[in-house]
Enzyme design. Sequence first.
Site, PDB file in Angstrom:
ATOM      1  N   LYS A 174       0.894  -1.172   0.000  1.00 49.46           N
ATOM      2  CA  LYS A 174       0.000   0.000   0.000  1.00 49.46           C
ATOM      3  C   LYS A 174       0.923   1.210   0.000  1.00 49.46           C
ATOM      4  O   LYS A 174       1.283   1.743   1.058  1.00 49.46           O
ATOM      5  CB  LYS A 174      -0.913  -0.047   1.228  1.00 49.46           C
ATOM      6  CG  LYS A 174      -2.075   0.902   1.150  1.00 49.46           C
ATOM      7  CD  LYS A 174      -3.090   0.607   2.240  1.00 49.46           C
ATOM      8  CE  LYS A 174      -4.124   1.687   2.359  1.00 49.46           C
ATOM      9  NZ  LYS A 174      -4.976   1.895   1.185  1.00 49.46           N
TER      10      LYS A 174
HETATM   11  N1  PPE Z   1      -7.603  -1.853  -2.917  1.00 46.07           N
HETATM   12  C1  PPE Z   1      -7.070  -0.624  -2.864  1.00 46.07           C
HETATM   13  C2  PPE Z   1      -6.393  -0.092  -4.059  1.00 46.07           C
HETATM   14  C3  PPE Z   1      -7.174   0.123  -1.680  1.00 46.07           C
HETATM   15  O1  PPE Z   1      -6.650   1.335  -1.631  1.00 46.07           O
HETATM   16  C4  PPE Z   1      -7.851  -0.416  -0.574  1.00 46.07           C
HETATM   17  C5  PPE Z   1      -7.993   0.371   0.685  1.00 46.07           C
HETATM   18  C6  PPE Z   1      -8.390  -1.718  -0.679  1.00 46.07           C
HETATM   19  C7  PPE Z   1      -8.229  -2.413  -1.861  1.00 46.07           C
HETATM   20  C8  PPE Z   1      -9.070  -2.393   0.474  1.00 46.07           C
HETATM   21  O2  PPE Z   1      -8.139  -2.707   1.480  1.00 46.07           O
HETATM   22  P1  PPE Z   1      -8.547  -2.808   3.019  1.00 46.07           P
HETATM   23  O3  PPE Z   1      -8.805  -1.418   3.476  1.00 46.07           O
HETATM   24  O4  PPE Z   1      -7.385  -3.438   3.656  1.00 46.07           O
HETATM   25  O5  PPE Z   1      -9.784  -3.638   3.074  1.00 46.07           O
HETATM   26  N2  PPE Z   1      -8.136   1.752   0.513  1.00 46.07           N
HETATM   27  C9  PPE Z   1      -7.883   2.647   1.616  1.00 46.07           C
HETATM   28  C10 PPE Z   1      -7.690   4.060   1.155  1.00 46.07           C
HETATM   29  C11 PPE Z   1      -8.893   4.750   0.643  1.00 46.07           C
HETATM   30  C12 PPE Z   1      -8.627   6.199   0.341  1.00 46.07           C
HETATM   31  O6  PPE Z   1      -9.438   6.784  -0.380  1.00 46.07           O
HETATM   32  O7  PPE Z   1      -7.646   6.760   0.836  1.00 46.07           O
HETATM   33  C13 PPE Z   1      -8.944   2.522   2.692  1.00 46.07           C
HETATM   34  O8  PPE Z   1     -10.017   1.973   2.448  1.00 46.07           O
HETATM   35  O9  PPE Z   1      -8.684   2.986   3.799  1.00 46.07           O
END
Ligand code: PPE
Length: 323
Positions: A174
């Site tokens: 991330k």
């Molecule tokens: N894919 C991506 C690209 C992503 O950024 C997130 C989280 C996820 C999947 C889901 O991951 P998880 O949160 O572990 O279930 N995105 C984060 C950032 C959003 C933002 O706009 O900034 C979040 O949901 O916190």
Amino acid sequence: MRPQAECLDKVIKMVEQLPEEGKIWFNGAFVDWKKAQVHVLAHGLHYGSGVFEGIRCYATEKGSFIFRLKEHVDRMYRSAALYKMEIPYTKAVMTDAIKETVRINGFDACYIRPIAFYGYHHLGVNPAGNPVDCAIATWRWGAYLGEDALKNGIRCIFSSWCRIDPRTLPVTAKATGHYLNSQLAVFEATERGVDEAIMLDINGYVAEGPGENIFAVKNAILYTPEAESAILPGITRDSVITIARDIGYEVVEKPITKAELLSADEAFFTGTAAEVSPIREIDDVTIGEGKRGEVTSVLQKKFFDVVNAKEEKYMSWLEPVSI
Ligand code: PPE
């Protein structure tokens, strides 16, 4: 008005500004929100060399709990390792600092954003020798795609931009720079007047949203792209898979075509910010009955019960913060 200013003006009308009050943990100490600043020549600003997390703290009848804090901290350190970045604090220190940031700001529920990035010393692509700056901020962040989205579902488009390929960047990290790809997809969704974009991988299979993982439901079986594909394997995705299997649903991790997603009975996004958000339309095609589907409803309800400490079985996912 210059076009950029006009654009900014539109965004400001739509999105609430950050609060500018309270404390931010910055390199080991709490500083006033407005004093948490970096130099314009910080490496992370120029080359996107940072890693971060998005975590939620929920206010429940049993107190405040941070959802799957350990998994988020573990992922942050894994993301850093993939970019050869050494976070100058142990996981234990970071974990305590996250809890303390929630506490010191007096939040019963909030979004938590820890970040580590190469700071100011020298520029040039190789970050080695630059300090690794770390910060943790907390603020209130309601429903990511709007309150209505959770109930009635959202409208999406397929982005013309492919999701970054695992051979281009380590997509399981991330990392801040990875979000340029997400931004391009979000611009398209905004321009076409829908809520969110869905990105395909370079082979044309469904990957994920700009900040969410995606699921399709067909004949009460759940389908989602494999953790090893062009996605960030989300912690919410993992939680929903576990919850679904525990309920008795079959969950299949496999490549999903555009056609399969369009002909699904139901589809939904998962993510820390997005939680469990039903998708009711993609590229003007109605998904299922065009509303939150049956399986999605069951899983969404269970997910909210879990994060709200109403499910004894999943209490180990909740980290208490006494405020
Ligand atoms: N894919 C991506 C690209 C992503 O950024 C997130 C989280 C996820 C999947 C889901 O991951 P998880 O949160 O572990 O279930 N995105 C984060 C950032 C959003 C933002 O706009 O900034 C979040 O949901 O916190």
